[in-house]
Scaffold this active site. Structure first.
Site, PDB file in Angstrom:
ATOM      1  N   CYS A 149     -11.521   4.477   4.166  1.00 45.33           N
ATOM      2  CA  CYS A 149     -11.029   5.835   4.404  1.00 45.33           C
ATOM      3  C   CYS A 149     -11.311   6.315   5.821  1.00 45.33           C
ATOM      4  O   CYS A 149     -10.448   6.892   6.457  1.00 45.33           O
ATOM      5  CB  CYS A 149     -11.657   6.805   3.402  1.00 45.33           C
ATOM      6  SG  CYS A 149     -11.229   8.539   3.706  1.00 45.33           S
ATOM      7  N   PHE A 150     -12.521   6.115   6.311  1.00 46.70           N
ATOM      8  CA  PHE A 150     -12.900   6.701   7.595  1.00 46.70           C
ATOM      9  C   PHE A 150     -12.390   5.893   8.786  1.00 46.70           C
ATOM     10  O   PHE A 150     -12.796   6.117   9.911  1.00 46.70           O
ATOM     11  CB  PHE A 150     -14.425   6.871   7.666  1.00 46.70           C
ATOM     12  CG  PHE A 150     -14.890   8.142   7.005  1.00 46.70           C
ATOM     13  CD1 PHE A 150     -15.295   9.229   7.749  1.00 46.70           C
ATOM     14  CD2 PHE A 150     -14.894   8.245   5.624  1.00 46.70           C
ATOM     15  CE1 PHE A 150     -15.705  10.404   7.146  1.00 46.70           C
ATOM     16  CE2 PHE A 150     -15.298   9.415   5.006  1.00 46.70           C
ATOM     17  CZ  PHE A 150     -15.707  10.502   5.770  1.00 46.70           C
TER      18      PHE A 150
END
Length: 276
Positions: free
Chosen positions: A148-149
């Site tokens: 996600c990041f």
């Protein structure tokens, strides 16, 4: 001044955390509760998958077990997140609530304003991410990895161009759920252990790129505020930004049992978690 509920639900297992977000949507839809802002944590550390994420393609399930991590599929989209030393937030509000834009991107901007002020209350000069270039927009459509990041999306929180909080949103039967992770510290090796890569070389390349795109609070501050101080900073931020008053609220035993039932029947089930 409009009054919303504020819930500090503390640490809980992954299935319970997702079930509580869903039940809050149900109760708000039924008119039983006003809009809600909730803060919570995870015990054990858990990997949450985006709704459409393919487990067998993206996730190293043996590594998840080896690290004794939980696993759950979110009702929201996006990519996988390792929830460990973080504060997680969720916002539940009707789509037609006054002041909430109809467009998803603009709704992110409005609902994330309290996060922006919360970070500033803690002394961090955070800003909104806005993908300007064609390359940045292409990264959102075809992400380089399942992490996600790995890249910020529209109106997520960045400091010095690096993502410090990741959010996801869903709309179901007239209700918006936006939730996301505010990272205090992360174990980068553990995080990347849980994903599948075609080769070790590709993993290391992705991991090096990740460092340039994401940052935990520990790399930005001499002393990370406690979760209690973080919650207080964000509560002030949301109240100021949305022009609301947050009233602390706790679930009674009946409501807790409803959440537990949904956690077991849905979010702890293989049918839900391995559906893709």
């Amino acid at each position: 001044m409009e009054q919303w509920y504020y819930i500090n639900s503390g640490p809980a297992g992954p299935a319970y955390n997702m079930a509580l977000d869903e039940k809050l949507m149900d109760w708000h839809r039924e008119g039983r509760i006003p809009p809600v802002i909730r803060f919570y944590e995870w015990n054990p550390a858990s990997l949450s998958l985006g709704y459409f994420q393919r487990v067998e393609r993206d996730i190293d399930l043996e590594a998840v077990k080896r690290h004794k991590a939980g696993l759950v599929r979110r009702p929201t989209g996006g990519r996988a997140v390792l929830h460990e030393d973080e504060l997680t937030y969720s916002i539940i509000v009707k789509e037609d609530h006054p002041g909430i834009p109809a467009g998803i991107t603009e709704a992110y901007r409005v609902l994330s304003g309290g996060l922006l002020l919360g970070f500033k209350n803690m002394g961090l000069e955070a800003g909104f991410s806005i993908p300007w270039t064609e390359e940045e927009k292409a990264d959102l459509k075809s992400p380089r990895s399942a992490v996600c990041f790995d890249a910020p999306s529209w109106y997520e929180m960045v400091v010095n161009g690096r993502k410090i909080a990741g959010s996801a949103q869903t709309r179901q039967k007239g209700i918006i759920l936006q939730h996301g992770s505010i990272i205090r510290r992360f174990d980068e090796e553990k995080l990347f252990d849980m994903f599948l890569f075609k080769s070790e070389r590709i993993r290391r390349r992705m991991q090096a790129g990740f460092r340039s795109k994401a940052t935990p609070m520990e790399e930005l501050m001499e002393r990370i505020p406690s979760p209690e101080d973080m919650r207080a900073a964000f509560v002030r931020g949301f109240e100021e930004d949305l022009g609301i008053q947050l009233k602390e609220w706790e679930l009674n035993q009946e409501l807790k049992e409803q959440v537990s039932h949904l956690a077991i029947s849905k979010y702890a089930s293989d049918e839900w978690n391995y559906k893709y």
